[in-house]
Design an enzyme around this catalytic site. Structure first.
Site, PDB file in Angstrom:
ATOM      1  N   PRO A  18      -9.815 -18.434 -15.147  1.00 41.64           N
ATOM      2  CA  PRO A  18     -10.478 -17.456 -14.272  1.00 41.64           C
ATOM      3  C   PRO A  18      -9.999 -16.037 -14.590  1.00 41.64           C
ATOM      4  CG  PRO A  18      -9.026 -18.929 -13.003  1.00 41.64           C
ATOM      5  CD  PRO A  18      -8.935 -19.356 -14.421  1.00 41.64           C
ATOM      6  N   GLY A  55      -9.729  -8.892 -12.505  1.00 42.30           N
ATOM      7  CA  GLY A  55      -9.705  -7.530 -13.031  1.00 42.30           C
ATOM      8  C   GLY A  55      -8.826  -7.375 -14.261  1.00 42.30           C
ATOM      9  N   SER A  87       0.169  -7.917  -2.410  1.00 47.01           N
ATOM     10  CA  SER A  87       0.604  -7.108  -1.276  1.00 47.01           C
ATOM     11  C   SER A  87       0.007  -5.719  -1.436  1.00 47.01           C
ATOM     12  CB  SER A  87       2.131  -7.030  -1.278  1.00 47.01           C
ATOM     13  OG  SER A  87       2.588  -6.109  -0.317  1.00 47.01           O
ATOM     14  N   GLY A 143      -4.371 -18.970 -11.345  1.00 48.57           N
ATOM     15  CA  GLY A 143      -5.329 -19.555 -12.286  1.00 48.57           C
ATOM     16  C   GLY A 143      -5.072 -20.995 -12.660  1.00 48.57           C
ATOM     17  N   GLY A 161      -7.735 -23.636 -10.019  1.00 45.74           N
ATOM     18  CA  GLY A 161      -9.167 -23.566  -9.785  1.00 45.74           C
ATOM     19  C   GLY A 161      -9.626 -22.123  -9.729  1.00 45.74           C
ATOM     20  N   TYR A 197      10.757  -1.371  -5.978  1.00 45.29           N
ATOM     21  CA  TYR A 197       9.894  -1.273  -7.150  1.00 45.29           C
ATOM     22  C   TYR A 197      10.605  -0.386  -8.171  1.00 45.29           C
ATOM     23  CZ  TYR A 197       5.248  -1.065  -9.330  1.00 45.29           C
ATOM     24  OH  TYR A 197       4.172  -1.214 -10.163  1.00 45.29           O
TER      25      TYR A 197
END
Lengths: 611, 611
Positions: free
Chosen positions: B182, B185, B267, B317, B320, B525
């Site tokens: 699948p 983006g 998130s 992925g 499904g 981050y």
């Protein structure tokens, strides 16, 4: 809150930045849960029970609840009116508890192995204890233990007090072909503990009651690690000692356990503020037939791929034994206030809830009772002079104060505000403003507290009325906002139709309340009861009517359950709500992680092939 | 908000009680996503890229972002200072994009079957399109497509525009032994789209780009059903037209898709107000190798036993194809305000965040940048006269205004307040009060907006600096509050040590920000970069250092990932965070629901035996 409650038990930002965070706390060990406090054949504490006096007043014994001690003269006449029957306090359906019990099966090899790590005091085959571990609190089960029988119950009950013992039990069960059933508080209402009648293996109930400690409290990070067998009342008391709460208050909080909440996917009455169990649990430790599910740390939130720990929510004993969990903590609220608001009718009350949900802030708890439930609350009071008396008092009080209130239409909302002084003031202000928009009338904090606490007392009524020939039970659903009112109407109509169609005596008692709010809908909680003197197989008739109600709920856009779960009571409906693929996945997971069906309690139709 | 935004798109309680709820809306079909807008070899839109002018100023082309158009003279000198190297704008590492590509494998039977239901316009074997579908945006992948190669990429890309076509694809793949991947983006940063090098079967990338409609919006119940291929920017615009937002704003919102968010367990930056993806998604529709996961209704919250739909979160992925989901909606906020607050140092900033988290209300977004990231933000500005100039400007400004601010220590917090006027005022009041407690200094709404929006522009920097011999990438974690500051320090120290130990040129660039708050901890981050001119196998060296950083994160009590996920980039660490039992469960589920490994992308080491 008492004055010595620490104000900010988690420390301050300045402490954090300075490396001076409060260290984790290891509370002293709790004593093992005292099961002797609880009744075996009925709900709740042994010292608490309803009874009828010769003057037909009802009293609740003991002193645990606000209702206790006072004579309540209104309830019997009111029930007679609503059920359309004459209730004779002398005419009771005598209980045959304990019923005849099936003989215990034994697996000698398993027993020999278990004896190596579990002392005699940690296992019992006492018949009544075995029986108690073979049922929850559905109407059918509670009727069966008094007026029928259970075809299959656990053959042994064990009480591990160490996690290693739970692992050893699972290994022994795997090796010797034994079926294990995790047992928390035994409060389920889904037949989740009912043993499959055709289970040929020895069934061992694993009672988590001795795994009931709060292992640590981390005040800075607002987490606690709690063993799965801890009951709600002990968790609440144990955390409050350090200024914290978990905020999880299911109606069963006095008896249900942390592990049971996870396995059932439970919801609490204050979920608006604290969240449901899936929001509160950060980590679980689970002993399964394919090893232990455990993690090395507890992050606030993660993206770590497939996360088997999350699959345990709603597993209902099918997949393993939760032994402990890490949960979120909240500081005890600075302020807690009760409130009550009356509305001219149920619809206006729902309109009020919708606006509260959309405009917020939402109180910790906000519940709307329909007219019948409001009346029930009024009759569960001392000092009245009959039905007519309280009705006319109410009429004088409200109809004169506010146009449009009719005693047979009005609905009542109970609210619990929690938070800082400022938050509580804001919650209250919003409630006032929005109540006024829908014709609401403030009914006072004491009515609110009474309404909220009533839940705990009402839980004792079912077993009380059963012996007076009334079968009753609750069921619940969740539904999008737009279908909430039609669903309530449809279910009530359907129950009345089904009752009439069968020519059952009198009239059915069916009432509902809205108990939890979500942005997209609500939880609706029903009570349903009928008079069964002279009815053949009344428990089965009850089950038929409950099934019809569930059918109507599904037709009306409601869910199979909001928080009670599926168990065996509702498993037949699973194909109506889930695709064949979804059910195949559940079955495939069960088969893959428990191929020998050690956890053979068979809820949700799993493991059917093996048992 | 514009003036014509409906104030209460969901209707009122009075409407609800009167049966006059607004009906569901079916928005007009969106045009299929225009992939031509996006670059193939680098991040983002084709019209947007950084470049260096002869005067060494940097410019961002296009007009999509506030940064676009202006000459930024400070960034090059500042990077030189921080990296300890001289950057020559003329000395670029020439890209060899597109790299040599492996020939497409074909499965004739599969192709013949697929041709029956997918037209020619819905499938392509164009080499660059195939390449694009075989990677995400990790440093290693982006380096490989320009300076190396990918050993295995999809052999065909298909664009189903109907759910039935997805089902037919899965059936055909099952029948003919094809591997399906699948594709949403393509923005993952975990090697989640990297094809297993030894996959012998034909690999077909299933691009969901044509399943990108908002199917319905239910204003009364605040839900929308959206196809999984819809990208964030289109979802936001499509919902805003009706007065709603989903509130989910990951850094990748311009390009990532609803289906990708679910598969990645994503998130958003505003999760404090709206929640993370698991809080926002009420229902999913998934096509799998064992049937379709679907449900008959969408309840606000349920307890319905094992719920396979929830297992899809984080499936990356492997299990499904998500084709659509029902998500929660929120009314567009009445007010949105940006804000910025400066702190004397990072620790005081963390102290501020802790107090905001504990005392609330928490703004929709609140992020704290460390000193280096604050400086980066300052250099990404026009109209300056070199590093010395902005430093001295800042010094004059702040040191004179407030004792204790040093330009090389201060940290910056950007905030986004959203809600009603009253809510926003309250969020702002709390932030002000608590900032004052920790020596914070208000830096103005425009700095706040700039700081928040910078994220979207910064995403383009990585590919820009790569050709100037700088390799960089982000990575993230979540960690309990008490470990947040030590974790940041440990990771920075470790990266510097590893960099030095290898004798790499100059100094490493390592910076962090706190991006999301939870009651029990935070998300952190990091950006990490180093100069690689003259370094052998620089991409592998980068990977080594990133692995060392991850090791340090785990040692410091951090999680494997807060929202990026695992993919293949971090799968080696799974045994360090999850018990053998937990990993066995994941493998067992995969084996049980996809025994032929149709979804053979092999993330999290699943399906390894088959590929």
């Amino acid at each position: 809150m008492s004055d010595d409650t620490p104000r900010r038990p988690s420390g301050s930002g300045a402490d954090l930045a300075g490396g001076r965070c409060p260290a984790p706390i290891v509370p002293p060990a709790a004593p093992p849960r005292d099961d002797a406090l609880e009744s075996l054949p009925v709900w709740g504490f042994r010292d608490t029970a309803f009874s009828v006096l010769p003057n037909r007043s009802v009293v609740l014994s003991g002193n645990r609840y606000p209702l206790c001690g006072a004579e309540m003269p209104d309830i019997m006449p009111w029930m007679e009116e609503k059920l359309g029957v004459r209730l004779d306090p002398q005419d009771v359906h005598p209980s045959c508890y304990p019923p005849a019990l099936p003989a215990a099966r034994t697996n000698a090899d398993f027993l020999a192995e278990v004896a190596k790590f579990l002392g005699e005091g940690a296992r019992t085959d006492d018949p009544e204890v075995r029986l108690r571990h073979g049922h929850g609190h559905t109407q059918e089960e509670m009727y069966a233990i008094k007026y029928g029988r259970l075809p299959r119950i656990p053959d042994l009950v064990v009480y591990p007090s160490r996690e290693e013992d739970v692992e050893a039990l699972v290994e022994a069960a795997l090796r010797h072909g034994v079926c294990l059933v995790p047992y928390g508080g035994g409060t389920n209402v889904t037949d989740a503990l009912r043993c499959p009648a055709r289970e040929e293996r020895m069934i061992v109930s694993v009672d988590l009651g001795r795994l009931n400690r709060i292992l640590w409290i981390d005040p800075a990070n607002r987490m606690a690690c709690i063993q799965a067998g801890a009951v709600g009342r002990d968790i609440a008391a144990g955390l409050a000692r350090y200024g914290f709460t978990m905020g999880h208050e299911p109606d069963s909080i006095e008896f249900s356990t942390l592990g049971g909440w996870i396995a059932t996917h439970a919801s609490g009455m204050k979920k608006n503020r604290y969240g449901n169990i899936e929001d509160l649990v950060l980590d679980v430790h689970v002993v399964t037939a394919r090893g232990v599910l455990a993690r090395s740390g507890v992050a606030p939130r993660e993206s770590v791929g497939l996360d088997a720990r999350r699959w345990i929510f709603g597993s209902e004993g099918n997949l393993g034994i939760v032994t402990r969990a890490v949960v979120k903590l909240f500081p005890l609220p600075e302020v807690q206030r009760y409130d009550a608001i009356l509305f001219p009718d149920f619809e206006k009350g729902v309109a009020f809830l919708f606006d509260v949900s959309n405009e917020g802030p939402i109180p910790a708890s906000i519940r709307l009772m329909d007219n019948l439930q409001f009346q029930l609350g009024q009759t569960l009071k001392p000092r009245s002079r009959g039905v007519a008396a309280w009705k006319s008092r109410l009429e004088r009080l409200y109809v004169t104060r506010l146009r449009g209130f009719e005693v047979d239409r009005m609905a009542a909302c109970t609210l619990v505000y929690e938070g800082t002084r400022e938050e509580v003031a804001r919650q209250k202000r919003t409630a006032s403003r929005l109540a006024a928009r829908h014709g609401g009338l403030r009914a006072g904090a004491s009515n609110g507290e009474r309404g909220y606490q009533l839940t705990f007392g009402i839980a004792y009524i079912r077993d009380f009325v059963m012996k007076h020939w009334i079968l009753g039970e609750s069921f619940e659903t969740s539904v999008p906002w737009s279908q909430a009112i039609p669903l309530c109407e449809n279910v009530k109509r359907r129950v009345r139709e089904e009752h009439a169609r069968r020519g059952l005596p009198g009239a059915p008692f069916i009432t509902c309340r809205v108990t939890q709010l979500y942005p997209t809908g609500v939880c609706i909680y029903f009570y349903f009861a009928f008079y069964y003197q002279g009815v053949e197989r009344p428990s089965e008739v009850y089950a038929e009517l409950e099934r019809a109600a569930r059918d109507e709920i599904l037709r009306s856009g409601g869910s199979l359950s909001h928080h009670h779960g599926v168990g065996k009571l509702r498993e037949e409906f699973l194909p109506r709500i889930a695709s064949a693929g979804a059910l195949a996945w559940s079955g495939a997971l069960k088969e893959a992680v428990d191929p020998l069906n050690v956890f053979g309690i068979g809820n949700q139709r799993t493991g059917a092939a093996k048992s």
